[in-house]
Structures are given as C-alpha cells and as structure tokens.
Write a protein that holds these residues in place. Structure first.
Motif, mmCIF file in Angstrom:
data_model
loop_
_atom_site.group_PDB
_atom_site.id
_atom_site.type_symbol
_atom_site.label_atom_id
_atom_site.label_comp_id
_atom_site.label_asym_id
_atom_site.label_seq_id
_atom_site.Cartn_x
_atom_site.Cartn_y
_atom_site.Cartn_z
ATOM 1 N N LEU A 1 -11.129 -5.423 -6.581
ATOM 2 C CA LEU A 1 -10.924 -4.530 -5.452
ATOM 3 C C LEU A 1 -12.179 -4.512 -4.585
ATOM 4 C CD1 LEU A 1 -9.377 -1.540 -7.445
ATOM 5 C CD2 LEU A 1 -8.119 -3.333 -6.208
ATOM 6 N N SER B 1 -9.535 -1.787 -0.852
ATOM 7 C CA SER B 1 -8.479 -2.752 -0.558
ATOM 8 C C SER B 1 -8.590 -3.875 -1.576
ATOM 9 C CB SER B 1 -8.613 -3.299 0.871
ATOM 10 O OG SER B 1 -9.873 -3.924 1.052
ATOM 11 N N PRO B 2 -7.505 -4.587 -1.875
ATOM 12 C CA PRO B 2 -7.576 -5.683 -2.841
ATOM 13 C C PRO B 2 -8.354 -6.864 -2.288
ATOM 14 C CG PRO B 2 -5.383 -5.526 -1.890
ATOM 15 C CD PRO B 2 -6.132 -4.336 -1.400
ATOM 16 N N CYS C 1 -10.816 -3.595 -11.280
ATOM 17 C CA CYS C 1 -10.041 -2.374 -11.511
ATOM 18 C C CYS C 1 -10.131 -1.947 -12.966
ATOM 19 C CB CYS C 1 -8.584 -2.615 -11.112
ATOM 20 S SG CYS C 1 -7.508 -1.172 -11.314
ATOM 21 N N HIS D 1 -5.863 3.511 5.991
ATOM 22 C CA HIS D 1 -6.108 2.217 5.369
ATOM 23 C C HIS D 1 -7.520 1.759 5.706
ATOM 24 C CE1 HIS D 1 -5.801 -2.065 4.518
ATOM 25 N NE2 HIS D 1 -4.734 -1.789 3.802
ATOM 26 N N ASN E 1 -12.884 4.325 0.315
ATOM 27 C CA ASN E 1 -11.547 3.739 0.250
ATOM 28 C C ASN E 1 -11.656 2.361 -0.359
ATOM 29 O OD1 ASN E 1 -8.730 3.436 0.682
ATOM 30 N ND2 ASN E 1 -8.885 4.736 2.496
ATOM 31 N N HIS F 1 0.837 -1.180 0.000
ATOM 32 C CA HIS F 1 0.000 0.000 0.000
ATOM 33 C C HIS F 1 0.881 1.240 0.000
ATOM 34 C CE1 HIS F 1 -2.850 3.044 1.439
ATOM 35 N NE2 HIS F 1 -3.763 2.270 0.879
ATOM 36 N N TRP G 1 -4.364 0.688 -5.914
ATOM 37 C CA TRP G 1 -4.596 1.320 -4.615
ATOM 38 C C TRP G 1 -5.155 2.730 -4.776
ATOM 39 C CZ3 TRP G 1 -5.096 -0.904 -0.145
ATOM 40 C CH2 TRP G 1 -4.385 -2.076 0.169
ATOM 41 N N GLU G 2 -4.782 3.399 -5.838
ATOM 42 C CA GLU G 2 -5.200 4.790 -6.058
ATOM 43 C C GLU G 2 -6.344 4.928 -7.064
ATOM 44 O OE1 GLU G 2 -3.841 8.177 -4.855
ATOM 45 O OE2 GLU G 2 -4.009 6.598 -3.353
ATOM 46 N N ALA H 1 -2.470 -5.665 -4.946
ATOM 47 C CA ALA H 1 -2.788 -4.547 -5.837
ATOM 48 C C ALA H 1 -1.509 -3.783 -6.129
ATOM 49 C CB ALA H 1 -3.837 -3.625 -5.216
#
Length: 727
Positions: free
Chosen positions: A42, A56-57, A33, A19, A54, A8, A73-74, A68
């Motif tokens: 994701l 997370s994978p 994604c 997170h 937010n 991350h 992540w972004e 990821a």
C-alpha cells in the motif's frame, strides 16, 4: 462481484474521506498490509508532519498490482478507533476493575507476579499465546525472551489455528516447511483445483490473479458448500464434509488406473511411492462415491482434467487445515502433485494459501515448535549453533519443543500452567469450544494481555493489559504465502503511552533482569540482521538480503535468497518480474533430496450428526470486509456497512421447509457445548443436513467441537453436530 471486491469503498457511496489521488500529501511510503497473508503493498500518503492521512494500493508491486480489497483500503481506520488502549491497565484487587497505571507500575506487576508463580510452581508454570499478526522481529524477540530469558517452555501462537497443518505436511513431505509456489502460478495454470478454499472472500486479490489467467483454465472447487468461488468455477465438487481424504485418494487411484502418473519424476525424485500405490488399491470409484456422496462420473471428470492438462495447480487453505485428519489430507494433495509431476514448473504446485499476514514468519521464527530459523530444539548441534549466533549460553535453550495451543489450554486445566501472557490475539473469542476458556481463566493466578484494545473478550479477563502499537505504528517484516518478505513501515504515531510490541518486549527483558542477553536486539532492523544470519545454510536462507530498503526496492524478496543471489532479482524498477518457485530441479529438502509420500487410512469425523443433533455445522469467513474476531474491522464504519452485523446461519430450503423456518426468522443453533442465536438465511449454497455460520461472531465457537489433528494439533473448526429450532 469479483470486480467490486477491489474497488475503493467510496464507489459504494458510503461517504468515506477523499481518495488520495485528490490530495496533495507531503510524502508517500510503501508498506505491506497487516491483514491477510496475500501481502499487498500500500502507498501510505502522509502529511507534512509525517502522519498517515490516506492510502492507495501500490501499482508497481508484484503481489497486488495496484489492487486492494476492502480491508486494505480501510487499513488505517482501526488506528484511530476511540477505544484504543493508551495506557497500561492493572486490575484493582479491591474493586475488581481495570485501572490506568504507569509503565513502571505495570512492569513491576508483570515481573512480581510471574516470578512468584515460577518460584511457587516451577520454571515452566508460565506460558504465552501469540499471533500471526505481529512482525517477525517481534515474534522472534518474544520467543527468545520467553524461552531463553524467562525460562518458559510451553508457548505457542494462534498460527496453530490456521497454518500448523501446512507446516507439518510440508516438513514431512518436503523436508522443510516450504510452500513451493509464486502468485504468478495463478495466471499460468491450465487447471486450478481449490480444496476447502474460498479465495473470492478470504483472499480476493489472489482471486483477481486467477481472473487474470489468459490460458482459459479449468477451475475446480472441492467444497461441501457452494461458496462464492464455487459459483465462479467451471466445476463445483460438493463432497460430504470431511470426506476430502477419501476423495483425494480416489483421484490418485484413478490416475494410476489410467496410466496418468509421471513415473520418471516419481522414480527420480520421490520415495515411498510403491507403498502408496499399493495402499490406493482399496479406493475404488464405488467406495469413494459412497463415502463422499459424489457420482462416479464426477470423479472421472476431475481425473480427466488432472490427467490431460499440462499445468495443474492444487490450492488449499482452512477447509483442509482445520480438520481432524488435516495433515494427511494436505499430504494427499501434495501426493497428487508429486505423482503427476505438477511441481517446480510454471502453473503447478501443491500450494497452501496462508491465513494471517505473518503466519509464515511465525512458522520460521516464532520459536515455539521449531527453534529460530527452522532448527530443531532436540538437536544438540542446532542448539549450539543458534546459541553461538545469539551470543548466549546453549544451556539456556530447551531441548524439547513446546506444547501446542490445545495442550497449553489443557495445562491450565491441570494446574501445570499458572501464568499466561496473551499477545495480539483474542483467545476468549477464537478458541474452539469457546465456553471452556473463561472457566479455565479462573485457574490462572495472573494473566497479561498485550493488545491495541482493552475491549476484546480476552483483555476484559486480564489482570494486566499492556497497550500495544498496531500495524502502521511500527516497523518490521511480514512473510506472505509465496514466501515473499515485505516491509511494514511506521506511518502513524501510536496513541498515548502505547508502544510497539518490540519495545514492550525490550522493557520486559530489562525488568526481568535478562536485558543483557538481548543487547544485539536494539531495533527491529538489528533483529532482522540476527535472524538473517540464523538462516545461513537453511532452506529459508536470506543472507543475500541487505536490509529493509533492499527488500522494499526489490518489490519484496522471496526466500530462499542466499548471499550469492543478486542475479536472481531484476534491476530496480522491474519489480513485476520478481517471481520464483521452489523445486525446479526436483531436489527437495530431505536428507536424500526426495519428496516423501505420506498416507493413512481415513478416520470418521469425531462428532457426526445423530438424532439429537441432526445437522452438521461448517464455519468459515463470511465477508471480505471481515477479519477474524472483528477487533479491527469492526472499527471501520465502511467495513461494517459492507458486512453482516448480526450472526446468521445458512440452511438449505428443504430443511427450512421441513422445520417451518423462513428467511430472516430468528433461530437457535445448539450443540452439546452451547447455544447461539442467529437469523436464518435460506439458501441452496448449503446441502441438506448441513449449516454454515461465519466465524467472526463470538457465539459461533460456543458450538464447535474440540477435536485436533494428531500430527499438527490444529483444531477442527469445520465439523460438529448441532440442532436448529425457531427461537
């Protein structure tokens, strides 16, 4: 380095938001994604109002297994960019500025100008250039609307820039555009041979799958540049640029010489092998060594690995696809897999790694070079069949395929095309020999750009800009490199008056007066059901898929998945076991079910170095934190910090010393087409006489030479003659 690619970004100390594991979101939604073709899942964490906060994978998805890359992540960050397009913009004829207008005004301008062009210049004077980034339902609706409803003939997508070669190579060799592999093959090979591919940077999650291989494999990287993947390989083969075809034929020659071909497989499952074997006689080790710059010993070492390992997989991407003889190069790789029987078994295959998240969907459903579902525009029965499923008059379907991207550009130059619709791509930045497009733009009477941002180079040239929702703000299906369908979900509201591309196409259909043709296309999932029916009886048959929830609950579904396929998937909750490969029975999609050996004599590169321009320029991905023209990744402070922010050029130390260039010096790179200012990176990753520049900066395509493969029409971005001097 490879471990950090899947950490991350907060682990780099860049001060990003908390997170998701430390938050208490109201709900979580799984979504594929929208960046590259890997197709990672994701977990999008949403607040009580349903807005994404937010991500997370997804640890239970068979593609990324909880990993990821930085872009993944972004993925939400570009949606909140301050330069999002929130309302249509129309260029004021008096001031020359793009000004906000309402949707009714924008649609009226669209229809009025495009219909005027057709009435003045003929029905085929309109064209569109699209993308591999939108979902397949949007691609299909666009292609159907443009060709069947609006009368366009010549349309294409920027998939032509990355995957056209693989499409044509597979279709000619196997009878259909059919990547045969599963990502499990990364972990099950005894030898992995990467040709013109740098997965460490371009597809970092795939590279992590290679690192999970417990068979202690040989990893061979065939690439002129010592890339990050080459550094991690057991053998780097630094051939001269664009000598791939000769090298691959040389390998095949040596395999025959040492009796390492599988004649039982060849005789039972292929055609044209005797002619190929005879053709190979001329590719002696001495000739191949001379033309590739490699020692004969290296040729024998690679062939020894291919000949003695039980499971050999061959992988390629843009270093092959973007070449002046790219289709035959891809087929030379396919030929190696066929002649050694390395196909249809675990850890084998001639495996093309796709670039964009939905380039595979574009290849099947873009309605450009192939009729929807992989049918043929020139086949009367195919047109009648497709028309019946769509409920339209078969006369609405043209009997010829579209011009390719470069031919459309030439059509603008010749005056054949006067109106252009650009959807979710940035032609003014990414097209080869970039300087030409702005010049041709002046020959267009009306240009429409449909995008998330009005700040791209192409949008700034438009007469009309339509505000589109991005990934995460709409729903639909992507198809990844291993033929896996995955659902992209809506988890965020589009800003202002921005609409999904699907909704925009519906509005255009109504405004144009052909809305009745597309009543069945009432939603993306309704469109999916139409596309599903179009695949019945095709190699890409997905009639066994019930809908979006079925795909998502199954951990994605690889095509083919016909109606009798329920036993092919594990029970729900067993997603990690869902991997299938093609051609396990040795039957291909040609009329006689045999794969075909294709080959041609290698041709010289179109623009070799000379005294005036003594260097050969290669281009490619620069960082796992960058994506294409940067229209999305540049919106992330995290990704910007992880990637170079200024254009650089890699130069070998020997060349740098001869020219008096030191590390970080300002330099000017020039070709016969333009100049680019950069700073020097003195490194032995490039060979003497060669340079490398990352494609993400707009100045790079001022330099590239416009040559095209004759079969796929894909541009050759990887080789042009340049000179270098201190600024």
């Amino acid at each position: 380095m490879t471990t950090e690619l899947v950490r991350h970004p907060s682990d780099f100390g860049l001060g990003i938001p908390q997170h998701p594991s430390r938050l208490t979101p109201a709900s979580t939604t799984q979504s594929i994604c929208g960046f590259c073709s890997t197709g990672c899942s994701l977990n999008i964490h949403r607040d009580a109002s349903g807005q994404a906060i937010n991500l997370s994978p997804d640890p239970a998805y068979p593609v990324n297994l909880g990993m990821a890359c930085p872009k993944g992540w972004e993925a939400l960050t570009p949606l909140a960019a301050t330069d999002r397009l929130t309302t249509p913009l129309l260029r004021n004829k008096i001031t020359g500025l793009l000004e906000p207008v309402s949707w009714p005004v924008a649609l009226a301008a669209f229809v009025e100008n495009f219909k005027r062009i057709q009435q003045t210049h003929g029905p085929h004077a309109l064209s569109f250039l699209s993308t591999g980034q939108i979902v397949m339902e949007e691609m299909a609706l666009l292609g159907a609307l443009a060709k069947f409803g609006m009368g366009m003939l010549h349309v294409d997508s920027n998939t032509r820039q990355c995957m056209a070669t693989s499409h044509v190579a597979y279709k000619q060799s196997f009878g259909f555009d059919a990547p045969p592999f599963s990502y499990a093959d990364f972990e099950e090979s005894d030898a992995l041979i990467f040709i013109g591919a740098n997965p460490c940077i371009a597809h970092p999650i795939m590279w992590q799958r290679v690192m999970m291989n417990k068979r202690k494999p040989e990893i061979i990287v065939i690439d002129p540049r010592r890339t990050e993947t080459a550094v991690a390989a057991t053998l780097h083969v630094p051939l001269l640029p664009k000598s791939d075809l000769t090298l691959l034929y040389g390998f095949a020659h040596l395999l025959i010489q040492r009796g390492a071909v599988q004649r039982d497989f060849i005789d039972a499952h292929t055609s044209n092998y005797p002619a190929f074997a005879s053709f190979l006689a001329a590719f002696t080790p001495e000739r191949v060594s001379t033309e590739t710059g490699l020692p004969v010993e290296t040729l024998h070492r690679v062939v020894e690995i291919i000949a003695t390992k039980e499971r050999v997989s061959f992988w390629w991407t843009m270093g092959v696809n973007q070449g002046h003889e790219s289709t035959r190069t891809a087929q030379a790789i396919i030929n190696l897999a066929l002649m050694t029987g390395n196909i249809g078994r675990p850890g084998t295959g001639a495996n093309s790694i796709t670039g964009q998240c939905n380039a595979m969907g574009s290849r099947l459903f873009g309605n450009a070079s192939s009729l929807l579902g992989g049918y043929d525009f020139a086949n009367d029965a195919h047109r009648t069949h497709v028309a019946a499923i769509l409920g339209i008059d078969a006369q609405k379907i043209p009997s010829e395929k579209s011009w390719a991207y470069d031919q459309i550009i030439d059509g603008i130059d010749s005056g054949a095309i006067k109106g252009l619709w650009v959807i979710a791509t940035n032609t003014a930045h990414s097209w080869i020999n970039q300087k030409r497009f702005p010049e041709l733009r002046r020959k267009l009477e009306f240009m429409v750009v449909q995008d998330m941002y009005a700040t791209t180079e192409t949008a700034q040239m438009a007469d009309l800009v339509l505000p589109a929702a991005g990934w995460g703000e709409k729903e639909g299906v992507f198809i990844n490199s291993e033929r896996r369908l995955g659902v992209s979900r809506k988890v965020s509201r589009a800003p202002g008056e921005a609409l999904s591309d699907f909704a925009i196409f519906q509005l255009v259909a109504e405004a144009w007066g052909c809305g009745d043709m597309f009543r069945q296309w009432s939603s993306p999932e309704a469109a999916f059901r139409i596309l599903r029916e179009l695949t019945r009886g095709q190699p890409c048959n997905i009639t066994g898929i019930e809908g979006y929830d079925h795909i998502q609950h199954s951990g994605g579904i690889q095509w083919p998945y016909p109606a009798d396929s329920s036993s092919q998937l594990p029970a729900l909750g067993s997603k990690l076991g869902s991997h299938r490969r093609l051609f396990t029975d040795g039957h291909f999609y040609t009329a006689d079910q045999r794969a075909v050996f294709h080959f041609d004599e290698p041709r010289p590169m179109p623009e070799p170095p000379d005294k005036a321009y003594p260097f050969l320029l290669n281009t490619g991905r620069g960082s796992s934190a960058q994506w294409h023209t940067g229209s999305r990744t540049n919106k992330s402070d995290v990704l910007v910090k992880l990637a170079p922010t200024s254009l650089y050029v890699e130069i070998n130390p020997a060349d740098a010393a001869r020219l008096g260039i030191a590390n970080n010096d300002d330099v000017l790179v020039s070709s016969r087409r333009g100049d680019a200012e950069a700073f020097a990176v003195v490194t032995s990753t490039v060979q003497p006489g060669q340079l490398f520049m990352p494609m993400h900066f707009d100045a790079v395509n001022r330099l590239t030479f416009p040559s095209f493969d004759p079969h796929s029409r894909q541009p050759s971005y990887k080789a042009c003659a340049v000179r270098l001097a201190r600024s």
